[in-house]
Design a protein around this motif. Structure first.
Motif, PDB file in Angstrom:
ATOM      1  N   GLN A  12       1.860  42.402  13.144  1.00 33.54           N
ATOM      2  CA  GLN A  12       3.079  43.209  13.191  1.00 33.54           C
ATOM      3  C   GLN A  12       2.989  44.314  14.239  1.00 33.54           C
ATOM      4  N   GLN A  13       1.779  44.783  14.516  1.00 35.80           N
ATOM      5  CA  GLN A  13       1.581  45.843  15.504  1.00 35.80           C
ATOM      6  C   GLN A  13       1.435  45.301  16.924  1.00 35.80           C
ATOM      7  N   GLY A  14       1.557  43.986  17.083  1.00 39.07           N
ATOM      8  CA  GLY A  14       1.570  43.392  18.412  1.00 39.07           C
ATOM      9  C   GLY A  14       0.213  43.072  19.015  1.00 39.07           C
ATOM     10  N   VAL A  15      -0.824  42.956  18.180  1.00 36.54           N
ATOM     11  CA  VAL A  15      -2.137  42.581  18.701  1.00 36.54           C
ATOM     12  C   VAL A  15      -2.058  41.130  19.164  1.00 36.54           C
ATOM     13  N   ALA A  16      -2.562  40.878  20.362  1.00 40.91           N
ATOM     14  CA  ALA A  16      -2.486  39.546  20.975  1.00 40.91           C
ATOM     15  C   ALA A  16      -3.182  38.492  20.118  1.00 40.91           C
ATOM     16  N   GLU A  17      -2.659  37.291  20.152  1.00 40.09           N
ATOM     17  CA  GLU A  17      -3.198  36.191  19.345  1.00 40.09           C
ATOM     18  C   GLU A  17      -4.661  35.896  19.687  1.00 40.09           C
ATOM     19  N   GLY A  18      -5.021  35.997  20.959  1.00 36.00           N
ATOM     20  CA  GLY A  18      -6.413  35.782  21.347  1.00 36.00           C
ATOM     21  C   GLY A  18      -7.350  36.806  20.723  1.00 36.00           C
ATOM     22  N   VAL A  19      -6.899  38.045  20.631  1.00 39.10           N
ATOM     23  CA  VAL A  19      -7.695  39.091  19.979  1.00 39.10           C
ATOM     24  C   VAL A  19      -7.796  38.788  18.489  1.00 39.10           C
ATOM     25  N   MET A  20      -6.696  38.352  17.905  1.00 44.38           N
ATOM     26  CA  MET A  20      -6.690  37.999  16.474  1.00 44.38           C
ATOM     27  C   MET A  20      -7.694  36.875  16.200  1.00 44.38           C
ATOM     28  N   ARG A  21      -7.666  35.837  17.017  1.00 41.18           N
ATOM     29  CA  ARG A  21      -8.601  34.718  16.823  1.00 41.18           C
ATOM     30  C   ARG A  21     -10.048  35.190  16.942  1.00 41.18           C
ATOM     31  N   TYR A  22     -10.308  36.059  17.899  1.00 41.37           N
ATOM     32  CA  TYR A  22     -11.665  36.584  18.056  1.00 41.37           C
ATOM     33  C   TYR A  22     -12.079  37.371  16.806  1.00 41.37           C
ATOM     34  N   LEU A  23     -11.219  38.278  16.359  1.00 43.32           N
ATOM     35  CA  LEU A  23     -11.555  39.096  15.188  1.00 43.32           C
ATOM     36  C   LEU A  23     -11.829  38.220  13.966  1.00 43.32           C
ATOM     37  N   GLN A  24     -11.007  37.198  13.773  1.00 45.33           N
ATOM     38  CA  GLN A  24     -11.175  36.322  12.619  1.00 45.33           C
ATOM     39  C   GLN A  24     -12.423  35.451  12.720  1.00 45.33           C
ATOM     40  N   ALA A  25     -12.886  35.204  13.927  1.00 42.68           N
ATOM     41  CA  ALA A  25     -14.069  34.361  14.123  1.00 42.68           C
ATOM     42  C   ALA A  25     -15.379  35.136  14.013  1.00 42.68           C
ATOM     43  N   THR A  26     -15.324  36.462  14.091  1.00 38.06           N
ATOM     44  CA  THR A  26     -16.573  37.234  14.160  1.00 38.06           C
ATOM     45  C   THR A  26     -17.510  37.062  12.966  1.00 38.06           C
ATOM     46  N   PRO A  27     -17.036  36.945  11.721  1.00 39.39           N
ATOM     47  CA  PRO A  27     -18.009  36.771  10.641  1.00 39.39           C
ATOM     48  C   PRO A  27     -18.878  35.522  10.812  1.00 39.39           C
ATOM     49  N   ALA A  28     -18.302  34.445  11.333  1.00 41.65           N
ATOM     50  CA  ALA A  28     -19.076  33.219  11.540  1.00 41.65           C
ATOM     51  C   ALA A  28     -19.929  33.288  12.803  1.00 41.65           C
ATOM     52  N   MET A  29     -19.537  34.128  13.754  1.00 36.20           N
ATOM     53  CA  MET A  29     -20.246  34.206  15.029  1.00 36.20           C
ATOM     54  C   MET A  29     -21.568  34.947  14.930  1.00 36.20           C
ATOM     55  N   TYR A  30     -21.628  35.924  14.050  1.00 32.94           N
ATOM     56  CA  TYR A  30     -22.810  36.776  13.985  1.00 32.94           C
ATOM     57  C   TYR A  30     -23.551  36.531  12.686  1.00 32.94           C
ATOM     58  N   SER A  31     -24.674  35.872  12.800  1.00 34.77           N
ATOM     59  CA  SER A  31     -25.470  35.545  11.622  1.00 34.77           C
ATOM     60  C   SER A  31     -26.137  36.800  11.082  1.00 34.77           C
ATOM     61  N   PRO A  32     -26.566  36.766   9.827  1.00 32.20           N
ATOM     62  CA  PRO A  32     -27.234  37.934   9.247  1.00 32.20           C
ATOM     63  C   PRO A  32     -28.477  38.359  10.026  1.00 32.20           C
ATOM     64  N   SER A  33     -29.138  37.433  10.679  1.00 32.32           N
ATOM     65  CA  SER A  33     -30.337  37.795  11.428  1.00 32.32           C
ATOM     66  C   SER A  33     -30.020  38.663  12.642  1.00 32.32           C
ATOM     67  N   ASN A  34     -28.755  38.661  13.078  1.00 28.37           N
ATOM     68  CA  ASN A  34     -28.360  39.522  14.188  1.00 28.37           C
ATOM     69  C   ASN A  34     -28.003  40.924  13.727  1.00 28.37           C
ATOM     70  N   ALA A  35     -28.041  41.155  12.419  1.00 23.68           N
ATOM     71  CA  ALA A  35     -27.760  42.459  11.814  1.00 23.68           C
ATOM     72  C   ALA A  35     -26.460  43.073  12.325  1.00 23.68           C
ATOM     73  N   PRO A  36     -25.319  42.400  12.131  1.00 26.50           N
ATOM     74  CA  PRO A  36     -24.056  42.958  12.609  1.00 26.50           C
ATOM     75  C   PRO A  36     -23.622  44.157  11.783  1.00 26.50           C
ATOM     76  N   LEU A  37     -22.752  44.950  12.364  1.00 25.44           N
ATOM     77  CA  LEU A  37     -22.111  46.022  11.622  1.00 25.44           C
ATOM     78  C   LEU A  37     -20.869  45.414  10.996  1.00 25.44           C
ATOM     79  N   TRP A  38     -20.672  45.608   9.737  1.00 22.11           N
ATOM     80  CA  TRP A  38     -19.529  45.010   9.045  1.00 22.11           C
ATOM     81  C   TRP A  38     -18.401  46.009   8.975  1.00 22.11           C
ATOM     82  N   TYR A  39     -17.211  45.582   9.355  1.00 21.24           N
ATOM     83  CA  TYR A  39     -16.023  46.397   9.189  1.00 21.24           C
ATOM     84  C   TYR A  39     -15.415  46.013   7.851  1.00 21.24           C
TER      85      TYR A  39
END
Length: 132
Positions: free
Chosen positions: A89-116
């Motif tokens: 609704q705030q106009g975030v581009a679809e490519g950014v949306m796809r990236y954000l939604q893919a991040t949990p699968a992209m970063y394994s626990p061994s990479n110690a990601p910061l969780w939002y």
């Protein structure tokens, strides 16, 4: 390595710090009217919140630039359905949306990601292992 050269390299590193934005990137943010606070946050390569991403989108910062910035932060964004709706609704581009939604699968626990996560009850099961 000579002492003067080592001192020069140390000084150069200290003066450049951890800033990751090139002059061209900083100019792009300035040209799009991005707030000084957000520009400074990005200059220090800090993770972005959803509100930061919305600001960049509102300012017309291109989606590929946003994703290019987000990738090396290794932040996994666990978007709720409400988060996804709000971003769209705030106009975030679809490519950014796809990236954000893919991040949990992209970063394994061994990479110690910061969780939002907005939920204060959220518990990262890998946190206990990362402290040691």
């Amino acid at each position: 390595m000579s002492r003067p050269l080592l001192a020069l390299l140390t000084l150069t590193f200290a003066l450049t710090g951890c800033a990751t934005l090139s002059t061209r990137d900083r100019d792009l943010l300035q040209d799009h009217g991005v707030s000084a606070a957000l520009s400074d946050k990005m200059a220090h390569h800090e993770p972005l919140t959803l509100d930061d991403i919305i600001e960049l989108s509102h300012r017309g910062v291109p989606g590929p630039f946003i994703v290019h910035y987000l990738r090396p932060t290794y932040v996994a964004y666990k978007l709720s359905p409400n988060d996804a709706t709000r971003l769209r609704q705030q106009g975030v581009a679809e490519g950014v949306m796809r990236y954000l939604q893919a991040t949990p699968a992209m970063y394994s626990p061994s990479n110690a990601p910061l969780w939002y996560e907005d939920d204060p009850q959220f518990h990262d099961p890998y946190w206990d292992y990362r402290r040691y």
